[in-house]
Structures are given as C-alpha cells and as structure tokens.
Design an enzyme around this catalytic site. Sequence first.
Site, PDB file in Angstrom:
ATOM      1  N   GLY A 164       0.807  -1.216   0.000  1.00  0.00           N
ATOM      2  CA  GLY A 164       0.000   0.000   0.000  1.00  0.00           C
ATOM      3  C   GLY A 164       0.835   1.258   0.000  1.00  0.00           C
ATOM      4  O   GLY A 164       0.376   2.324  -0.429  1.00  0.00           O
ATOM      5  N   SER A 202       6.824   4.668   3.726  1.00  0.00           N
ATOM      6  CA  SER A 202       6.298   3.547   4.518  1.00  0.00           C
ATOM      7  C   SER A 202       5.290   4.100   5.494  1.00  0.00           C
ATOM      8  O   SER A 202       5.656   4.891   6.379  1.00  0.00           O
ATOM      9  CB  SER A 202       7.414   2.818   5.275  1.00  0.00           C
ATOM     10  OG  SER A 202       6.834   1.879   6.175  1.00  0.00           O
ATOM     11  N   SER A 221       3.659   2.729   8.004  1.00  0.00           N
ATOM     12  CA  SER A 221       3.985   2.401   9.403  1.00  0.00           C
ATOM     13  C   SER A 221       5.372   2.894   9.782  1.00  0.00           C
ATOM     14  O   SER A 221       5.655   3.163  10.939  1.00  0.00           O
ATOM     15  CB  SER A 221       3.929   0.880   9.611  1.00  0.00           C
ATOM     16  OG  SER A 221       4.955   0.250   8.844  1.00  0.00           O
ATOM     17  N   THR A 245       8.598  -1.043   7.734  1.00  0.00           N
ATOM     18  CA  THR A 245       8.727  -2.087   6.714  1.00  0.00           C
ATOM     19  C   THR A 245      10.195  -2.341   6.375  1.00  0.00           C
ATOM     20  O   THR A 245      10.919  -1.424   5.951  1.00  0.00           O
ATOM     21  CB  THR A 245       7.912  -1.683   5.469  1.00  0.00           C
ATOM     22  OG1 THR A 245       6.547  -1.605   5.880  1.00  0.00           O
ATOM     23  CG2 THR A 245       8.040  -2.695   4.352  1.00  0.00           C
ATOM     24  N   GLU A 282      -6.360  -7.796  -0.505  1.00  0.00           N
ATOM     25  CA  GLU A 282      -6.300  -7.401   0.903  1.00  0.00           C
ATOM     26  C   GLU A 282      -7.671  -7.137   1.514  1.00  0.00           C
ATOM     27  O   GLU A 282      -7.908  -7.467   2.671  1.00  0.00           O
ATOM     28  CB  GLU A 282      -5.403  -6.168   1.075  1.00  0.00           C
ATOM     29  CG  GLU A 282      -3.947  -6.463   0.751  1.00  0.00           C
ATOM     30  CD  GLU A 282      -3.029  -5.288   1.001  1.00  0.00           C
ATOM     31  OE1 GLU A 282      -3.052  -4.720   2.106  1.00  0.00           O
ATOM     32  OE2 GLU A 282      -2.280  -4.908   0.073  1.00  0.00           O
ATOM     33  N   HIS A 300       1.129 -10.357 -26.093  1.00  0.00           N
ATOM     34  CA  HIS A 300       2.266 -11.119 -26.623  1.00  0.00           C
ATOM     35  C   HIS A 300       2.626 -12.306 -25.745  1.00  0.00           C
ATOM     36  O   HIS A 300       3.678 -12.914 -25.916  1.00  0.00           O
ATOM     37  CB  HIS A 300       3.469 -10.176 -26.799  1.00  0.00           C
ATOM     38  CG  HIS A 300       3.149  -9.062 -27.747  1.00  0.00           C
ATOM     39  ND1 HIS A 300       3.342  -9.158 -29.106  1.00  0.00           N
ATOM     40  CD2 HIS A 300       2.572  -7.860 -27.530  1.00  0.00           C
ATOM     41  CE1 HIS A 300       2.927  -8.040 -29.688  1.00  0.00           C
ATOM     42  NE2 HIS A 300       2.449  -7.243 -28.752  1.00  0.00           N
ATOM     43  N   LYS A 351       5.348 -10.801   7.962  1.00  0.00           N
ATOM     44  CA  LYS A 351       6.230  -9.786   8.556  1.00  0.00           C
ATOM     45  C   LYS A 351       6.793 -10.284   9.897  1.00  0.00           C
ATOM     46  O   LYS A 351       7.959 -10.064  10.204  1.00  0.00           O
ATOM     47  CB  LYS A 351       5.470  -8.479   8.769  1.00  0.00           C
ATOM     48  CG  LYS A 351       5.242  -7.687   7.491  1.00  0.00           C
ATOM     49  CD  LYS A 351       4.569  -6.341   7.781  1.00  0.00           C
ATOM     50  CE  LYS A 351       4.416  -5.533   6.507  1.00  0.00           C
ATOM     51  NZ  LYS A 351       3.728  -4.250   6.682  1.00  0.00           N
TER      52      LYS A 351
HETATM   53  O1  PA5 Z   1      -1.832  -2.654   2.793  1.00  0.00           O
HETATM   54  C1  PA5 Z   1      -1.013  -3.072   3.613  1.00  0.00           C
HETATM   55  O2  PA5 Z   1      -1.236  -3.133   4.823  1.00  0.00           O
HETATM   56  C2  PA5 Z   1       0.344  -3.525   3.118  1.00  0.00           C
HETATM   57  O3  PA5 Z   1       0.366  -3.664   1.730  1.00  0.00           O
HETATM   58  C3  PA5 Z   1       1.417  -2.530   3.596  1.00  0.00           C
HETATM   59  O4  PA5 Z   1       1.227  -1.277   2.969  1.00  0.00           O
HETATM   60  C4  PA5 Z   1       2.826  -3.083   3.305  1.00  0.00           C
HETATM   61  O5  PA5 Z   1       3.011  -4.284   3.993  1.00  0.00           O
HETATM   62  C5  PA5 Z   1       3.919  -2.117   3.702  1.00  0.00           C
HETATM   63  O6  PA5 Z   1       3.727  -1.617   4.989  1.00  0.00           O
HETATM   64  P1  PA5 Z   1       3.847  -0.041   5.203  1.00  0.00           P
HETATM   65  O7  PA5 Z   1       2.800   0.547   4.317  1.00  0.00           O
HETATM   66  O8  PA5 Z   1       3.557   0.214   6.633  1.00  0.00           O
HETATM   67  O9  PA5 Z   1       5.237   0.341   4.792  1.00  0.00           O
END
Ligand code: PA5
Length: 323
Positions: free
Chosen positions: A58, A100, A102, A105, A219, A235, A319
């Site tokens: 994300g 990131s 959070s 990551t 997700e 292709h 994770k």
């Molecule tokens: O949607 C999610 O929770 C994940 O795809 C996270 O975005 C991904 O694991 C990366 O973490 P973060 O966005 O905290 O860097």
Amino acid sequence: MPSKRTEELERRLARVDGESMRRHVEGFPEYLSDAARLSERVPDPSGKSGIAVAGMGGSGIGAEIMRALCSTELDLPVVPVHDCKPPRFVDGDYLFVSVSYSGDTGETISAHRRAVARGCDTLAVTSGGRLGGEEWDHLVEVPRGIPPRAALPYLLAPLLGLANRLGADLDVEDAASRLENPREPATETALGIHGSIPVIYGYGALAPAAYRWKCQLNENSGSSAFWNYFPELNHNEVEGWSDDGMSCVVLRSTDDEMERRVDAALEAVVPAEVVHEHEFGDGLPGVLSAIHLGDWVSLYLAGLKGVDPTPVNDIEKVKGLLS
Ligand code: PA5
C-alpha cells in the site's frame, strides 16, 4: 437513491466491516483534498538526475502511479523501488524517497539506508515508526491511524508535489473534486466477479490502477486476483487465457492506439460474458476514479464473501516471521 442491489451489498458489508474500511473508502475524496497540503512540503528536486521512490504494498503503489503519470510529464526518470536494494544507477545525484506508512517495513528501511550510504538526498514519507527515527534530509509526516492502503492519498500527494515542482500539472484537489460516487458500477462489477478469479487489465496511466485493483481485491476481500497491462499481455497472456473460473475487468481510457489492441485481445480470447469494462478520463483524474471504483468493488466483494476488509493477518504473519 441506491438501487436495491447496492442496498443489499451495503447490508452485507455492514455485517463484516468491524473496523469500518468503508469509512476510509467513502472518505477517499476528502482524504485527497486534505492531503493536497502535503504536496507543498516537499523539497525541490530540480537538478537531480532522477527520483527513486521506495515502498512496498500500500505504500509502494504511489511510486507506480507517479512513474506512469510522469512518463509523459517529466524529462527525468522516476524509478520505483520495491526491494531492499535500489538499482546501482541510483547514486548521490538522485532524490531518494522512502515511503512507509507504518515506518517499520524492513525492505523500505534497507533501501533507505543504502540510499543514505550512497549520498542521495533523502525524503521520508511516513506516520512515524523506525523510518521516522532514521537519518533523512526531509520528512513529510502523514496522519496516523489509517490502514496503509487507505492512506494512499496522503502517501501519493507528496510524490505528485515533487513532480509539480519540476513542472508537471498534477492537481490533487481538482482531481478529488471530479470524483463521482461509483457505488452502482461497483455493485455491478462485484456481483459479476463474485465466485470467479478476476484478472484486471489496464494500460498507460491506468496500468497502476489495475495493479491497485488486484491488491485491494487481495487485501480487502481476501481474494485471489491477477493483473496485467496492454499491449504487453497481447504477446504472452492471451496464449494462456482460460475461461475456466476466470473473469476479466478492463480499465479503459481514450487512447485509440491501445483501444484497438484491447478490442483485438477481447475478441480473440476472452468470452464476452466474463468481461466487465469501465472507461475513465485521462491523467490523474482518470487514475483516481479507477482506483476509487476498484476500492468500492473490493469492499462489496468482501461483503459478498463475508470477509472483514480491514485485517491483513497473513501479511502480518509474514512480517512476523521476518522480524
Ligand atoms: O496494505 C497493507 O497493509 C500492506 O500492503 C502494507 O502497505 C505493506 O506491507 C507495507 O507496509 P507499510 O505501508 O507500513 O510500509
């Protein structure tokens, strides 16, 4: 007034949506308007030889959206990095952006540290975490308490701000004001793909939107989903197309050269009854409309499947094994 079918999907969603992912999806236009202020808080990348943007999941999709939009707007390369190691050519002349939500990551922190060691000018975009405590040259703090994928407006706006400093014209507020409520087409598509494995296709600036659909279906609704982009898929993927349990969502924009290629692929290999097509405008407004629609589809599919759209237990499990 919502149709009876949409009301039914809303009821099903309400039964499972414990932490209200719906609130975030419905709030997407407001989040975008609010996030516009963050696009002012970025350094001027003029004189850099490129912009590398690190991020996963994300927090990584914004890099793909930026690259797609900037390929027609800017002269310098935008290099998404979804890995621990930035490519070798990313050197001290690059601006390195680490995104990131959070801030914790592992891949993004590893890439960020390598960029610092290479002497890049660094910008961290995060709500805090370990990345907030790393060495960086510039920081954009985003609001806390939002699931990372729902925080896309706040993670994307600084990237668009960088592009605008270089002369692009990517107006987040304007694009937000043009978003329409997509619940009826979302109902249609969620019902259409329910029970199948959806494959999402796009092209040009809508290729990252197709990727976002796939990720949101994974997700939010706990579904297998795949994506690809034209014209490359003509292709290879057409040779393996099977109507056995698959459905196909096509995100279209007005591009004659591509539309011919989409039409040819659909006519050649994809049964019409499993195709769901949506058309969008060009540029940033088109990309954001496509994303907004896909987010609603993923929510309604979650409701149909009885899946709470917020928890990402398997991502957390992976994770946890890596920490
Ligand atoms: O949607 C999610 O929770 C994940 O795809 C996270 O975005 C991904 O694991 C990366 O973490 P973060 O966005 O905290 O860097």
